[in-house]
Design a protein around this motif. Sequence first.
Motif, mmCIF file in Angstrom:
data_model
loop_
_atom_site.group_PDB
_atom_site.id
_atom_site.type_symbol
_atom_site.label_atom_id
_atom_site.label_comp_id
_atom_site.label_asym_id
_atom_site.label_seq_id
_atom_site.Cartn_x
_atom_site.Cartn_y
_atom_site.Cartn_z
ATOM 1 N N SER A 179 0.856 -1.189 0.000
ATOM 2 C CA SER A 179 0.000 0.000 0.000
ATOM 3 C C SER A 179 0.890 1.236 0.000
ATOM 4 O O SER A 179 2.041 1.186 0.416
ATOM 5 C CB SER A 179 -0.939 0.019 1.216
ATOM 6 N N THR A 180 0.331 2.355 -0.469
ATOM 7 C CA THR A 180 1.082 3.605 -0.462
ATOM 8 C C THR A 180 0.135 4.776 -0.302
ATOM 9 O O THR A 180 -1.000 4.750 -0.779
ATOM 10 C CB THR A 180 1.923 3.754 -1.752
ATOM 11 N N ASN A 181 0.631 5.803 0.389
ATOM 12 C CA ASN A 181 -0.194 6.984 0.632
ATOM 13 C C ASN A 181 0.727 8.146 1.001
ATOM 14 O O ASN A 181 1.607 8.011 1.845
ATOM 15 C CB ASN A 181 -1.196 6.724 1.767
ATOM 16 N N GLY A 182 0.579 9.264 0.329
ATOM 17 C CA GLY A 182 1.354 10.446 0.709
ATOM 18 C C GLY A 182 2.609 10.622 -0.115
ATOM 19 O O GLY A 182 2.695 10.212 -1.273
ATOM 20 N N ALA A 183 3.628 11.212 0.504
ATOM 21 C CA ALA A 183 4.847 11.601 -0.182
ATOM 22 C C ALA A 183 5.664 10.382 -0.587
ATOM 23 O O ALA A 183 5.475 9.279 -0.060
ATOM 24 C CB ALA A 183 5.672 12.503 0.735
ATOM 25 N N PRO A 184 6.614 10.566 -1.544
ATOM 26 C CA PRO A 184 7.496 9.451 -1.926
ATOM 27 C C PRO A 184 8.312 8.955 -0.742
ATOM 28 O O PRO A 184 8.600 9.700 0.197
ATOM 29 C CB PRO A 184 8.403 10.073 -2.997
ATOM 30 N N ALA A 185 8.672 7.700 -0.786
ATOM 31 C CA ALA A 185 9.578 7.144 0.224
ATOM 32 C C ALA A 185 10.982 7.676 -0.019
ATOM 33 O O ALA A 185 11.380 7.944 -1.152
ATOM 34 C CB ALA A 185 9.566 5.624 0.158
ATOM 35 N N ILE A 186 11.750 7.821 1.055
ATOM 36 C CA ILE A 186 13.140 8.273 0.938
ATOM 37 C C ILE A 186 14.024 7.022 0.941
ATOM 38 O O ILE A 186 14.210 6.381 1.979
ATOM 39 C CB ILE A 186 13.522 9.220 2.087
ATOM 40 N N PHE A 187 14.533 6.673 -0.237
ATOM 41 C CA PHE A 187 15.424 5.527 -0.359
ATOM 42 C C PHE A 187 16.843 5.950 -0.012
ATOM 43 O O PHE A 187 17.240 7.094 -0.240
ATOM 44 C CB PHE A 187 15.375 4.957 -1.777
ATOM 45 N N GLY A 188 17.613 5.012 0.542
ATOM 46 C CA GLY A 188 18.989 5.315 0.885
ATOM 47 C C GLY A 188 19.828 4.054 0.942
ATOM 48 O O GLY A 188 19.311 2.930 0.951
ATOM 49 N N LEU A 189 21.130 4.243 1.000
ATOM 50 C CA LEU A 189 22.073 3.133 1.085
ATOM 51 C C LEU A 189 22.405 2.829 2.542
ATOM 52 O O LEU A 189 22.496 3.741 3.367
ATOM 53 C CB LEU A 189 23.367 3.485 0.343
ATOM 54 N N HIS A 190 22.583 1.542 2.850
ATOM 55 C CA HIS A 190 22.954 1.141 4.207
ATOM 56 C C HIS A 190 24.088 0.124 4.146
ATOM 57 O O HIS A 190 24.395 -0.424 3.085
ATOM 58 C CB HIS A 190 21.749 0.559 4.965
ATOM 59 N N GLY A 191 24.671 -0.141 5.293
ATOM 60 C CA GLY A 191 25.801 -1.057 5.368
ATOM 61 C C GLY A 191 25.517 -2.332 6.116
ATOM 62 O O GLY A 191 26.452 -3.001 6.577
ATOM 63 N N PHE A 192 24.240 -2.722 6.246
ATOM 64 C CA PHE A 192 23.865 -3.917 7.002
ATOM 65 C C PHE A 192 23.848 -5.140 6.092
ATOM 66 O O PHE A 192 23.240 -5.124 5.025
ATOM 67 C CB PHE A 192 22.491 -3.750 7.638
ATOM 68 N N PRO A 208 14.468 10.948 -2.300
ATOM 69 C CA PRO A 208 13.063 10.543 -2.470
ATOM 70 C C PRO A 208 12.886 9.836 -3.807
ATOM 71 O O PRO A 208 13.437 10.258 -4.832
ATOM 72 C CB PRO A 208 12.306 11.871 -2.438
ATOM 73 N N VAL A 209 12.135 8.750 -3.800
ATOM 74 C CA VAL A 209 11.909 7.959 -5.014
ATOM 75 C C VAL A 209 10.409 7.726 -5.157
ATOM 76 O O VAL A 209 9.748 7.263 -4.213
ATOM 77 C CB VAL A 209 12.650 6.605 -4.954
ATOM 78 N N GLY A 210 9.868 8.051 -6.316
ATOM 79 C CA GLY A 210 8.451 7.854 -6.563
ATOM 80 C C GLY A 210 8.043 6.391 -6.462
ATOM 81 O O GLY A 210 8.845 5.481 -6.704
ATOM 82 N N ILE A 211 6.802 6.155 -6.106
ATOM 83 C CA ILE A 211 6.280 4.799 -5.923
ATOM 84 C C ILE A 211 5.446 4.443 -7.150
ATOM 85 O O ILE A 211 4.383 5.031 -7.400
ATOM 86 C CB ILE A 211 5.419 4.699 -4.646
ATOM 87 N N SER A 212 5.939 3.487 -7.939
ATOM 88 C CA SER A 212 5.206 3.090 -9.141
ATOM 89 C C SER A 212 5.133 1.587 -9.330
ATOM 90 O O SER A 212 4.401 1.101 -10.184
ATOM 91 C CB SER A 212 5.859 3.733 -10.380
ATOM 92 N N GLY A 213 5.900 0.831 -8.551
ATOM 93 C CA GLY A 213 5.900 -0.621 -8.691
ATOM 94 C C GLY A 213 6.853 -1.078 -9.775
ATOM 95 O O GLY A 213 7.204 -0.335 -10.693
ATOM 96 N N GLY A 214 7.300 -2.323 -9.676
ATOM 97 C CA GLY A 214 8.260 -2.854 -10.632
ATOM 98 C C GLY A 214 9.634 -2.232 -10.429
ATOM 99 O O GLY A 214 9.934 -1.655 -9.386
ATOM 100 N N PHE A 215 10.483 -2.354 -11.446
ATOM 101 C CA PHE A 215 11.821 -1.785 -11.355
ATOM 102 C C PHE A 215 11.762 -0.274 -11.535
ATOM 103 O O PHE A 215 11.192 0.225 -12.509
ATOM 104 C CB PHE A 215 12.752 -2.401 -12.392
ATOM 105 N N VAL A 216 12.351 0.436 -10.592
ATOM 106 C CA VAL A 216 12.344 1.898 -10.562
ATOM 107 C C VAL A 216 13.794 2.381 -10.482
ATOM 108 O O VAL A 216 14.586 1.836 -9.709
ATOM 109 C CB VAL A 216 11.538 2.411 -9.347
ATOM 110 N N PRO A 217 14.174 3.399 -11.279
ATOM 111 C CA PRO A 217 15.570 3.850 -11.272
ATOM 112 C C PRO A 217 15.993 4.444 -9.927
ATOM 113 O O PRO A 217 15.228 5.135 -9.260
ATOM 114 C CB PRO A 217 15.601 4.922 -12.366
ATOM 115 N N LEU A 218 17.228 4.162 -9.559
ATOM 116 C CA LEU A 218 17.910 4.808 -8.445
ATOM 117 C C LEU A 218 19.118 5.550 -9.029
ATOM 118 O O LEU A 218 19.508 5.308 -10.177
ATOM 119 C CB LEU A 218 18.379 3.767 -7.424
#
Length: 263
Positions: A179-192, A208-218
């Motif tokens: 599910s999605t609602n509101g502003a884009p999610a903030i994607f980021g890199l982690h070291g875990f 911030p990365v738009g939510i559209s489903g499937g493969f999305v560019p980073l």
Amino acid sequence: MDGNRAIVDFGDGRVPADMGMTVLPEVNDSVWILTIDGKDPLVMGFTIPRPGEGTVTSIAGTLVTVSTSLGKVDAQCGFTVGVGDLVKLYWNDGPYVVGPLPSPTTPGEVPSAPDGGPKERTQVFTATESGSYRGRWWTPQVRAGDTNQGIWAYGAKIPGTIPGSATILSVEVFQSIVSTNGAPAIFGLHGFSSVSGAPAPSFGPQQPVGISGGFVPLPTSWGDSLKAGGGYLGVGVNHGGDTIFNSVAADGMSGALRIRYRA
């Protein structure tokens, strides 16, 4: 042979085997055997290649000895040949000399070796774990929101696959959305490298990365941070709009990273 089947000394016994080759071996020929899931063995071919031609070195009645690129062969011959003659060999229930050759067969031109230069490659790295943190790791879903941070963990397989010398051409993440609602999610890199036992996620580069489903560019530059020596191991979401992504258990493609590179 027993009808259409070969009787082969294989393993610790003498067993029947189906024929997977069109040339009929001779008694005492050494052959390759394939076994699959307990089915009857399958004769796949000779363990030593059969030469197609050679030079006659001696003659004894109808039996001639032929010198070939793979050693000497004793073959039956039904016509007159002389020592030094170049002859053609036939191996089906043979060997037989089937005719003279006017000159040696011209070998094919040896192709040049691959240059080993950089090649474009595309790898899809699926996550091994997923989870969200809100004071503790509380769900295997990856959630973005005011109170949630989430990550996909890939172990160390991304830097273990993409060399530090690679040129990154594109980076994409697979969004498997609940599910999605509101502003884009903030994607980021982690070291875990994993979710279990990790503290609250800390993130490096974020966007911030738009939510559209499937493969999305980073950002393509993120690939340099994920390859060998880059210092990061995966991606996640550091707050942002109220979006829930499937866990890896619910969708094995959730959070998969598709990275195109040249190396």
